[in-house]
Design a protein around this motif. Structure first.
Motif, PDB file in Angstrom:
ATOM      1  N   TRP A 173      -2.993  -9.575   4.903  1.00  0.00           N
ATOM      2  CA  TRP A 173      -3.491 -10.298   3.737  1.00  0.00           C
ATOM      3  C   TRP A 173      -3.748 -11.752   4.104  1.00  0.00           C
ATOM      4  O   TRP A 173      -3.004 -12.349   4.872  1.00  0.00           O
ATOM      5  CB  TRP A 173      -2.475 -10.245   2.591  1.00  0.00           C
ATOM      6  CG  TRP A 173      -2.314  -8.878   2.009  1.00  0.00           C
ATOM      7  CD1 TRP A 173      -1.473  -7.890   2.436  1.00  0.00           C
ATOM      8  CD2 TRP A 173      -3.030  -8.342   0.895  1.00  0.00           C
ATOM      9  NE1 TRP A 173      -1.622  -6.771   1.655  1.00  0.00           N
ATOM     10  CE2 TRP A 173      -2.565  -7.015   0.702  1.00  0.00           C
ATOM     11  CE3 TRP A 173      -4.010  -8.851   0.037  1.00  0.00           C
ATOM     12  CZ2 TRP A 173      -3.049  -6.203  -0.318  1.00  0.00           C
ATOM     13  CZ3 TRP A 173      -4.492  -8.038  -0.976  1.00  0.00           C
ATOM     14  CH2 TRP A 173      -4.018  -6.732  -1.142  1.00  0.00           C
ATOM     15  N   MET A 222       4.034 -14.595   1.672  1.00  0.00           N
ATOM     16  CA  MET A 222       4.361 -13.167   1.736  1.00  0.00           C
ATOM     17  C   MET A 222       5.854 -12.916   1.553  1.00  0.00           C
ATOM     18  O   MET A 222       6.267 -11.828   1.150  1.00  0.00           O
ATOM     19  CB  MET A 222       3.907 -12.589   3.076  1.00  0.00           C
ATOM     20  CG  MET A 222       2.417 -12.512   3.245  1.00  0.00           C
ATOM     21  SD  MET A 222       1.626 -11.450   2.019  1.00  0.00           S
ATOM     22  CE  MET A 222       0.151 -12.397   1.703  1.00  0.00           C
ATOM     23  N   ALA A 253       1.634  -7.546   5.776  1.00  0.00           N
ATOM     24  CA  ALA A 253       2.324  -7.514   4.484  1.00  0.00           C
ATOM     25  C   ALA A 253       3.805  -7.848   4.608  1.00  0.00           C
ATOM     26  O   ALA A 253       4.392  -8.429   3.688  1.00  0.00           O
ATOM     27  CB  ALA A 253       2.125  -6.151   3.823  1.00  0.00           C
ATOM     28  N   ARG A 294      -1.896  -9.420  -5.047  1.00  0.00           N
ATOM     29  CA  ARG A 294      -2.342  -8.382  -4.116  1.00  0.00           C
ATOM     30  C   ARG A 294      -2.950  -7.174  -4.815  1.00  0.00           C
ATOM     31  O   ARG A 294      -3.248  -6.170  -4.159  1.00  0.00           O
ATOM     32  CB  ARG A 294      -1.184  -7.963  -3.205  1.00  0.00           C
ATOM     33  CG  ARG A 294      -0.707  -9.116  -2.354  1.00  0.00           C
ATOM     34  CD  ARG A 294       0.096  -8.738  -1.122  1.00  0.00           C
ATOM     35  NE  ARG A 294       1.095  -7.693  -1.287  1.00  0.00           N
ATOM     36  CZ  ARG A 294       2.194  -7.600  -0.535  1.00  0.00           C
ATOM     37  NH1 ARG A 294       2.426  -8.511   0.396  1.00  0.00           N
ATOM     38  NH2 ARG A 294       3.032  -6.625  -0.699  1.00  0.00           N
TER      39      ARG A 294
END
Length: 372
Positions: free
Chosen positions: A312, A267, A329, A281
């Protein structure tokens, strides 16, 4: 942002999952520099040996994020073109018009229309969703079977398509990721496992993550208990199992700490570039293995409670074991959890899994872990 790690609430939530029926589970939750690790229950129902948050675990399809990341890194170097047809790279595996219509991107995002090969390997799965007439015998038959990846791919490619290339919704299929493994081998000249290890696992500094070299899990680990919808009573231990049936689609072994470290770095743009992460994404509707339509990106999918932030990550199942790893995120809040029981739901007369207290207890734990 205020830190909201409530250790007492997390301890209670994990205990509730164990009391609901999971023999053992362990987890790590992170919020910035705060870390909670917890465990409840046993790693071995015969001896009472307790589970521990540092145990190694088969993480199933969490492996897909690792393999997808390796493909994205090769795309960044120009060795792979995401929107090129897979037939350009592997014409012998996906020949003809389908090879020209299916792109690499479709494989990563499960929109290729290629069928799942597993029902042909494990006839227990072939009647899904009518599970009432199936049984676990094929799991025992193949406990030590060493499968050839190309033969598995041929089963999936040779089966009737489950959709049109690029069509919506896509259908989740491990065939896609075995093809990606073959693609990685072709463009790198190494095995897919070596490529993922070098470009993703070592890049992320994961000391307890790797592909198995045999049917055993390196200690310390829990036994893995498969209930097969109540047909195995008591649940049967499948912790010793040759994972060649899944390969780079689902065979990784890791820890909850390593999974959180991996997703945090992903991330943060430290595994793939921010541009690649943005593409990972972007989601499309995909029918999951549980026959639900989910939003799926490129080796990632989102989870979000109403009115809350989006996380995620990926989940994974193997015979007897389950995993979920989710990262907000911004990379700050994280959850990784491992359980040592699978398919605990019993079936109704039509073969549909029925609700179980474990389901509600896990959902409650996820809420506490992700949102405080």
């Amino acid at each position: 942002m205020k830190k909201t790690l409530d250790a007492a609430a997390l301890d209670a939530a994990v205990d509730n999952v164990h009391r609901a029926g999971i023999p053992g589970l362990f987890a790590e939750v992170r919020d910035g520099d705060q870390v909670w690790r917890g465990a409840a229950g046993v790693a071995d129902t015969a001896t009472g040996r307790p589970v521990d948050a540092g145990m190694r675990h088969r993480v199933g399809s969490v492996t897909k994020t690792f393999t997808a990341s390796a493909v994205m890194r090769q795309a960044e170097t120009g060795r792979i073109e995401l929107d090129a047809p897979i037939g350009r790279y592997l014409p012998e595996l996906v020949p003809g018009e389908r090879g020209e219509a299916i792109t690499v991107r479709m494989l990563i995002g499960h929109t290729s229309g290629l069928a799942e090969y597993l029902p042909y390997v494990y006839p227990s799965l072939s009647a899904f969703p009518d599970l009432a007439e199936t049984g676990p015998r094929s799991m025992d038959d193949h406990r030590y079977t060493r499968f050839d990846r190309r033969e598995l791919i041929a089963l999936g490619v040779g089966a009737p398509p489950v959709g049109t290339p690029g069509g919506a919704p896509g259908v989740y299929s491990n065939t896609n990721y075995l093809l990606l493994a073959e693609l990685l081998e072709q463009v790198t000249g190494t095995t897919a496992e070596e490529c993922v290890t070098r470009d993703v696992i070592e890049r992320a500094g994961l000391g307890d993550t790797g592909f198995p070299t045999g049917p055993e899990i390196e200690e310390p680990h829990s036994r893995l208990y498969e209930a097969w919808f109540g047909k195995l009573e008591p649940p049967r231990d499948y912790s010793v199992f040759d994972m060649s049936y899944a390969g780079p689609a689902g065979s990784l072994i890791s820890t909850v700490a390593d999974m959180n470290l991996f997703y945090a770095q992903l991330m943060a743009g430290k595994i793939v570039t921010p541009s690649s992460l943005e593409q990972m994404r972007r989601t499309a509707p995909v029918v999951s293995q549980e026959a639900k339509v989910i939003a799926y990106g490129l080796g990632l999918y989102p989870m979000r409670a109403p009115g809350q932030d989006t996380f995620w990550g990926h989940g994974g199942t193997v015979w007897g074991g389950g995993t979920l790893a989710m990262t907000r995120a911004d990379g700050e809040r994280q959850l990784a959890v491992a359980v040592n029981l699978q398919r605990w739901n019993r079936l109704d007369a039509s073969g549909r899994p029925q609700p179980h207290p474990i389901d509600a207890a896990l959902e409650a734990f996820y809420r506490v872990a992700m949102y405080g």
